[in-house]
Design a protein around this motif. Structure first.
Motif, PDB file in Angstrom:
ATOM      1  N   ALA A  64      32.209  12.400   9.322  1.00 60.53           N
ATOM      2  CA  ALA A  64      33.318  11.439   9.252  1.00 60.53           C
ATOM      3  C   ALA A  64      33.070  10.262  10.199  1.00 60.53           C
ATOM      4  O   ALA A  64      33.343   9.110   9.852  1.00 60.53           O
ATOM      5  CB  ALA A  64      34.636  12.129   9.587  1.00 60.53           C
ATOM      6  N   LEU A  65      32.549  10.549  11.386  1.00 61.39           N
ATOM      7  CA  LEU A  65      32.262   9.474  12.331  1.00 61.39           C
ATOM      8  C   LEU A  65      31.183   8.546  11.780  1.00 61.39           C
ATOM      9  O   LEU A  65      31.321   7.316  11.823  1.00 61.39           O
ATOM     10  CB  LEU A  65      31.827  10.051  13.686  1.00 61.39           C
ATOM     11  CG  LEU A  65      31.514   9.025  14.769  1.00 61.39           C
ATOM     12  CD1 LEU A  65      32.714   8.118  15.047  1.00 61.39           C
ATOM     13  CD2 LEU A  65      31.067   9.729  16.047  1.00 61.39           C
ATOM     14  N   TYR A  66      30.134   9.100  11.219  1.00 60.02           N
ATOM     15  CA  TYR A  66      29.072   8.299  10.593  1.00 60.02           C
ATOM     16  C   TYR A  66      29.672   7.420   9.491  1.00 60.02           C
ATOM     17  O   TYR A  66      29.384   6.228   9.415  1.00 60.02           O
ATOM     18  CB  TYR A  66      27.989   9.228  10.033  1.00 60.02           C
ATOM     19  CG  TYR A  66      26.970   8.515   9.187  1.00 60.02           C
ATOM     20  CD1 TYR A  66      25.856   7.910   9.777  1.00 60.02           C
ATOM     21  CD2 TYR A  66      27.125   8.428   7.804  1.00 60.02           C
ATOM     22  CE1 TYR A  66      24.927   7.245   9.004  1.00 60.02           C
ATOM     23  CE2 TYR A  66      26.201   7.761   7.024  1.00 60.02           C
ATOM     24  CZ  TYR A  66      25.107   7.171   7.625  1.00 60.02           C
ATOM     25  OH  TYR A  66      24.184   6.492   6.849  1.00 60.02           O
ATOM     26  N   ASP A  67      30.494   8.027   8.642  1.00 60.82           N
ATOM     27  CA  ASP A  67      31.101   7.269   7.538  1.00 60.82           C
ATOM     28  C   ASP A  67      31.934   6.100   8.047  1.00 60.82           C
ATOM     29  O   ASP A  67      31.878   4.998   7.493  1.00 60.82           O
ATOM     30  CB  ASP A  67      31.974   8.189   6.667  1.00 60.82           C
ATOM     31  CG  ASP A  67      31.144   9.191   5.868  1.00 60.82           C
ATOM     32  OD1 ASP A  67      29.906   9.019   5.762  1.00 60.82           O
ATOM     33  OD2 ASP A  67      31.739  10.173   5.362  1.00 60.82           O
ATOM     34  N   VAL A  68      32.708   6.324   9.095  1.00 64.26           N
ATOM     35  CA  VAL A  68      33.547   5.266   9.651  1.00 64.26           C
ATOM     36  C   VAL A  68      32.678   4.133  10.223  1.00 64.26           C
ATOM     37  O   VAL A  68      32.966   2.955  10.021  1.00 64.26           O
ATOM     38  CB  VAL A  68      34.484   5.844  10.742  1.00 64.26           C
ATOM     39  CG1 VAL A  68      35.059   4.752  11.615  1.00 64.26           C
ATOM     40  CG2 VAL A  68      35.585   6.652  10.109  1.00 64.26           C
ATOM     41  N   LEU A  69      31.615   4.504  10.936  1.00 60.87           N
ATOM     42  CA  LEU A  69      30.757   3.485  11.555  1.00 60.87           C
ATOM     43  C   LEU A  69      29.969   2.664  10.524  1.00 60.87           C
ATOM     44  O   LEU A  69      29.559   1.551  10.812  1.00 60.87           O
ATOM     45  CB  LEU A  69      29.784   4.136  12.544  1.00 60.87           C
ATOM     46  CG  LEU A  69      30.420   4.728  13.802  1.00 60.87           C
ATOM     47  CD1 LEU A  69      29.380   5.500  14.607  1.00 60.87           C
ATOM     48  CD2 LEU A  69      31.071   3.642  14.652  1.00 60.87           C
ATOM     49  N   THR A  70      29.762   3.216   9.334  1.00 63.39           N
ATOM     50  CA  THR A  70      28.968   2.515   8.320  1.00 63.39           C
ATOM     51  C   THR A  70      29.800   1.954   7.175  1.00 63.39           C
ATOM     52  O   THR A  70      29.249   1.334   6.269  1.00 63.39           O
ATOM     53  CB  THR A  70      27.886   3.456   7.747  1.00 63.39           C
ATOM     54  OG1 THR A  70      28.521   4.601   7.174  1.00 63.39           O
ATOM     55  CG2 THR A  70      26.897   3.879   8.814  1.00 63.39           C
ATOM     56  N   ASP A  71      31.095   2.148   7.196  1.00 63.95           N
ATOM     57  CA  ASP A  71      31.966   1.730   6.087  1.00 63.95           C
ATOM     58  C   ASP A  71      32.187   0.222   6.095  1.00 63.95           C
ATOM     59  O   ASP A  71      32.869  -0.304   6.974  1.00 63.95           O
ATOM     60  CB  ASP A  71      33.309   2.457   6.196  1.00 63.95           C
ATOM     61  CG  ASP A  71      34.269   2.084   5.072  1.00 63.95           C
ATOM     62  OD1 ASP A  71      33.857   1.376   4.129  1.00 63.95           O
ATOM     63  OD2 ASP A  71      35.437   2.497   5.140  1.00 63.95           O
ATOM     64  N   PRO A  72      31.639  -0.485   5.100  1.00 62.01           N
ATOM     65  CA  PRO A  72      31.822  -1.940   5.073  1.00 62.01           C
ATOM     66  C   PRO A  72      33.265  -2.367   4.837  1.00 62.01           C
ATOM     67  O   PRO A  72      33.638  -3.487   5.138  1.00 62.01           O
ATOM     68  CB  PRO A  72      30.916  -2.397   3.922  1.00 62.01           C
ATOM     69  CG  PRO A  72      30.677  -1.188   3.093  1.00 62.01           C
ATOM     70  CD  PRO A  72      30.846   0.002   3.985  1.00 62.01           C
ATOM     71  N   GLU A  73      34.087  -1.456   4.311  1.00 58.11           N
ATOM     72  CA  GLU A  73      35.498  -1.781   4.080  1.00 58.11           C
ATOM     73  C   GLU A  73      36.306  -1.779   5.380  1.00 58.11           C
ATOM     74  O   GLU A  73      37.285  -2.494   5.503  1.00 58.11           O
ATOM     75  CB  GLU A  73      36.119  -0.775   3.100  1.00 58.11           C
ATOM     76  CG  GLU A  73      35.453  -0.747   1.744  1.00 58.11           C
ATOM     77  CD  GLU A  73      35.572  -2.070   1.017  1.00 58.11           C
ATOM     78  OE1 GLU A  73      36.680  -2.645   0.987  1.00 58.11           O
ATOM     79  OE2 GLU A  73      34.553  -2.528   0.474  1.00 58.11           O
ATOM     80  N   SER A  74      35.903  -0.948   6.346  1.00 59.84           N
ATOM     81  CA  SER A  74      36.697  -0.834   7.570  1.00 59.84           C
ATOM     82  C   SER A  74      36.032  -1.470   8.784  1.00 59.84           C
ATOM     83  O   SER A  74      36.676  -1.645   9.811  1.00 59.84           O
ATOM     84  CB  SER A  74      37.014   0.636   7.871  1.00 59.84           C
ATOM     85  OG  SER A  74      35.829   1.341   8.153  1.00 59.84           O
ATOM     86  N   ARG A  75      34.753  -1.797   8.704  1.00 59.07           N
ATOM     87  CA  ARG A  75      34.034  -2.384   9.840  1.00 59.07           C
ATOM     88  C   ARG A  75      33.558  -3.777   9.464  1.00 59.07           C
ATOM     89  O   ARG A  75      33.027  -3.982   8.369  1.00 59.07           O
ATOM     90  CB  ARG A  75      32.803  -1.544  10.212  1.00 59.07           C
ATOM     91  CG  ARG A  75      33.127  -0.118  10.632  1.00 59.07           C
ATOM     92  CD  ARG A  75      33.297   0.085  12.120  1.00 59.07           C
ATOM     93  NE  ARG A  75      34.488  -0.395  12.741  1.00 59.07           N
ATOM     94  CZ  ARG A  75      35.658   0.243  12.756  1.00 59.07           C
ATOM     95  NH1 ARG A  75      35.833   1.357  12.141  1.00 59.07           N
ATOM     96  NH2 ARG A  75      36.673  -0.266  13.403  1.00 59.07           N
ATOM     97  N   PRO A  76      33.705  -4.728  10.376  1.00 56.40           N
ATOM     98  CA  PRO A  76      33.182  -6.074  10.124  1.00 56.40           C
ATOM     99  C   PRO A  76      31.651  -6.054   9.999  1.00 56.40           C
ATOM    100  O   PRO A  76      31.004  -5.103  10.446  1.00 56.40           O
ATOM    101  CB  PRO A  76      33.600  -6.857  11.373  1.00 56.40           C
ATOM    102  CG  PRO A  76      34.629  -6.023  12.051  1.00 56.40           C
ATOM    103  CD  PRO A  76      34.382  -4.609  11.653  1.00 56.40           C
ATOM    104  N   ALA A  77      31.086  -7.090   9.423  1.00 57.79           N
ATOM    105  CA  ALA A  77      29.634  -7.169   9.240  1.00 57.79           C
ATOM    106  C   ALA A  77      28.900  -7.183  10.581  1.00 57.79           C
ATOM    107  O   ALA A  77      27.762  -6.730  10.678  1.00 57.79           O
ATOM    108  CB  ALA A  77      29.272  -8.407   8.427  1.00 57.79           C
TER     109      ALA A  77
END
Length: 132
Positions: A64-77
């Motif tokens: 889940a942490l990996y997904d959050v850190l790599t999610d382009p929908e929730s993290r800026p570029a």
């Protein structure tokens, strides 16, 4: 003088002096994770939940942490995770920090492959503060 945000992210890097101001000048979003009260995996996941502003539905596991850190929908570029008091945490919890670093470095590599930037910055308390 090379400034951290002038170069591509490269592993865990020392945070520059006043990282938030420098990041703002480079349009880099900064989120702070404080390791001062982290003593096990659950408190580590709670620190990320708070620091990244995640919802209570966050899975609180490595995937889940990996997904959050790599999610382009929730993290800026262009984003930076400021790891505060991390050296002390790493010393006290070598196995937990090794697992965390594996996840963060994998996320950083995945972000780079997608043309995104994820800086992992180590910020330690000033050790040369004056004692009056």
């Amino acid at each position: 003088m090379i400034q951290v945000f002038d170069e591509a992210p490269n592993g865990l890097q020392p945070a520059p002096h006043d990282p938030r101001m420098l990041a703002a000048g480079h349009q880099v979003a900064v989120r702070e994770i404080n390791f001062r009260d982290v003593h096990d995996k659950e408190s580590l996941m709670l620190a990320f939940l708070r620091g990244l502003g995640l919802s209570q539905t966050f899975g609180r596991n490595w995937d889940a942490l990996y997904d959050v850190l790599t999610d382009p929908e929730s993290r800026p570029a262009k984003s930076a995770v400021l790891l505060c008091s991390y050296a002390s945490f790493r010393k006290k919890h070598p196995h937990l920090s090794a697992d965390l670093e594996r996840v963060m470095l994998d996320a950083q590599a995945t972000a780079a492959e997608a043309g995104r930037s994820l800086w992992l910055l180590l910020e330690e308390p000033d050790s040369d503060t004056r004692h009056w």
